[in-house]
Scaffold this active site. Structure first.
Site, PDB file in Angstrom:
ATOM      1  N   LYS A 237      -8.042  -6.194  -3.479  1.00 55.41           N
ATOM      2  CA  LYS A 237      -7.379  -7.212  -3.512  1.00 55.41           C
ATOM      3  C   LYS A 237      -7.489  -8.088  -2.273  1.00 55.41           C
ATOM      4  O   LYS A 237      -7.548  -9.274  -2.379  1.00 55.41           O
ATOM      5  CB  LYS A 237      -6.045  -6.729  -3.985  1.00 55.41           C
ATOM      6  CG  LYS A 237      -4.994  -7.723  -3.752  1.00 55.41           C
ATOM      7  CD  LYS A 237      -4.821  -8.690  -5.114  1.00 55.41           C
ATOM      8  CE  LYS A 237      -3.661  -9.690  -4.743  1.00 55.41           C
ATOM      9  NZ  LYS A 237      -2.730  -9.928  -3.703  1.00 55.41           N
TER      10      LYS A 237
ATOM     11  N   GLY B 136      -1.200  -0.966  -7.933  1.00 59.37           N
ATOM     12  CA  GLY B 136      -2.301  -1.186  -7.054  1.00 59.37           C
ATOM     13  C   GLY B 136      -2.328  -0.166  -5.996  1.00 59.37           C
ATOM     14  O   GLY B 136      -3.281   0.371  -5.328  1.00 59.37           O
ATOM     15  N   HIS B 137      -1.048  -0.136  -5.422  1.00 58.67           N
ATOM     16  CA  HIS B 137      -1.017   0.819  -4.368  1.00 58.67           C
ATOM     17  C   HIS B 137      -1.151   2.283  -4.718  1.00 58.67           C
ATOM     18  O   HIS B 137      -1.559   2.940  -4.074  1.00 58.67           O
ATOM     19  CB  HIS B 137       0.615   0.681  -3.907  1.00 58.67           C
ATOM     20  CG  HIS B 137       0.809  -0.813  -3.315  1.00 58.67           C
ATOM     21  ND1 HIS B 137       1.653  -1.548  -3.986  1.00 58.67           N
ATOM     22  CD2 HIS B 137       0.643  -1.291  -2.122  1.00 58.67           C
ATOM     23  CE1 HIS B 137       1.927  -2.559  -3.198  1.00 58.67           C
ATOM     24  NE2 HIS B 137       1.065  -2.522  -1.979  1.00 58.67           N
TER      25      HIS B 137
ATOM     26  N   GLN C  27       2.330  -9.837  11.175  1.00 63.04           N
ATOM     27  CA  GLN C  27       1.262 -10.471  10.443  1.00 63.04           C
ATOM     28  C   GLN C  27       1.584 -11.636   9.422  1.00 63.04           C
ATOM     29  O   GLN C  27       0.973 -12.356   8.659  1.00 63.04           O
ATOM     30  CB  GLN C  27       0.494  -9.570   9.406  1.00 63.04           C
ATOM     31  CG  GLN C  27       1.264  -9.023   8.276  1.00 63.04           C
ATOM     32  CD  GLN C  27       0.445  -7.758   7.521  1.00 63.04           C
ATOM     33  OE1 GLN C  27       0.565  -6.716   8.285  1.00 63.04           O
ATOM     34  NE2 GLN C  27       0.117  -7.932   6.449  1.00 63.04           N
TER      35      GLN C  27
ATOM     36  N   MET D  57       3.045  -2.135   2.611  1.00 69.63           N
ATOM     37  CA  MET D  57       4.152  -3.045   3.038  1.00 69.63           C
ATOM     38  C   MET D  57       5.525  -2.672   2.003  1.00 69.63           C
ATOM     39  O   MET D  57       6.309  -3.439   2.023  1.00 69.63           O
ATOM     40  CB  MET D  57       3.870  -4.398   3.108  1.00 69.63           C
ATOM     41  CG  MET D  57       2.924  -4.755   4.322  1.00 69.63           C
ATOM     42  SD  MET D  57       3.235  -6.380   4.919  1.00 69.63           S
ATOM     43  CE  MET D  57       2.839  -7.414   3.474  1.00 69.63           C
TER      44      MET D  57
END
Ligand code: AMP
Length: 273
Positions: A147, A34-35, A59, A28
């Site tokens: 995560k 992390g990405h 969502q 997103m």
């Protein structure tokens, strides 16, 4: 790196790539390490890496959360370029959900609990968008971060039940130096909240260590919940589940996972171990 927005340009660029060698990373945006760990994994397992950046309206159960979700297209493009992504797609809402769109993917089982119970329609939105992205992109691999542990189990269920030809690859949680799991929403923590936030990870770690040493599950969880509440966290849940079904367990074993969601001010922190 090719950057696309509309569906036609995306498909044209997608069709130039070798059909059997694509790893896909759905995001997103407001990208962080992390990405980028997912991108790195994608580049290890396949020749081409495709990333999508789409803040999926379906969502979000809270309109405010959707509206304030950070959008940093230029910064994101720079990071993806530095990380040798081949193709980026910023889907348009009307390409993912055309005006007469009427079909949704409803996952039961692991999707009914925890995040699914607290955020109505959340996993319906996740499963529907991921299904459509898989259909457009046709990747051999798709990378997801631990995560969002429950999300991985929901997508695994969907892929198995709908016999989708994609291999799912999990990537471990990337954390800040003090243990806080990296998240696009961490930027909304106040200075004081940011100092407090890693206590969630520390509590997970301590509880995990005690359980591994044979502590009684019920008391270990009660102590963790009470410590967190005393420290000012508003707990949605802090519990131990079967790692696949997400059903709560009463005895700690090698298939267990600690999962938690807690609010600090207006920010909801998610973590697991
Ligand atoms: P999001 O942009 O938040 O939807 O996340 C896109 C993907 O990145 C999901 O598979 C997440 O689980 C993953 N992700 C987000 N934060 C982290 C993190 N700290 N470590 C590993 N993966 C992450």
């Amino acid at each position: 790196m090719i950057i696309t927005h509309d569906l036609v340009s995306f498909l044209k660029a997608r069709n130039q790539l070798d059909d059997k060698n694509i790893a896909f990373v759905p995001t997103m945006g407001a990208l962080h390490e992390g990405h980028l760990a997912l991108v790195k994994k994608a580049r290890e397992i396949a020749k081409y890496c495709i990333v999508t950046i789409f803040v999926n309206p379906l969502q979000f159960d809270q309109k405010d959360d959707f509206i304030r979700y950070p959008k940093l297209e230029n910064e994101d493009v720079k990071l993806l370029e530095q990380n040798q992504v081949d193709l980026v797609w910023f889907p348009k809402v009307e390409d993912i959900y055309p005006p007469d769109f009427a079909t949704h993917i409803v996952v039961n089982g692991p999707a009914l609990l925890w995040e699914g119970a607290l955020r109505k329609g959340h996993f319906l939105g996740v499963a529907t968008v991921v299904y459509r992205l898989f259909k457009f992109i046709k990747p051999q691999f798709a990378c997801f971060g631990e995560k969002d542990w429950q999300q991985i189990q929901v997508i695994r269920r969907m892929v198995a039940d709908l016999i989708l030809p994609v291999i799912l690859v999990n990537v471990p949680i990337i954390r800040e130096k003090d243990g806080l799991a990296k998240s696009s929403r961490n930027r909304f923590l106040s200075e004081k909240e940011r100092i407090k936030a890693p206590f969630l990870y520390k509590t997970l770690q301590q509880t995990y260590d005690q359980l591994q040493k044979g502590a009684y599950l019920f008391s270990a969880l009660e102590k963790a919940r009470s410590d967190l509440e005393k420290a000012g966290f508003n707990l949605d849940y802090f519990t131990a589940v079967n790692k696949n079904s997400l059903r709560e367990i009463s005895n700690w074993d090698s298939n267990a996972r600690l999962i938690t969601a807690a609010r600090l001010g207006t920010v909801r922190l998610l973590d697991n171990m």
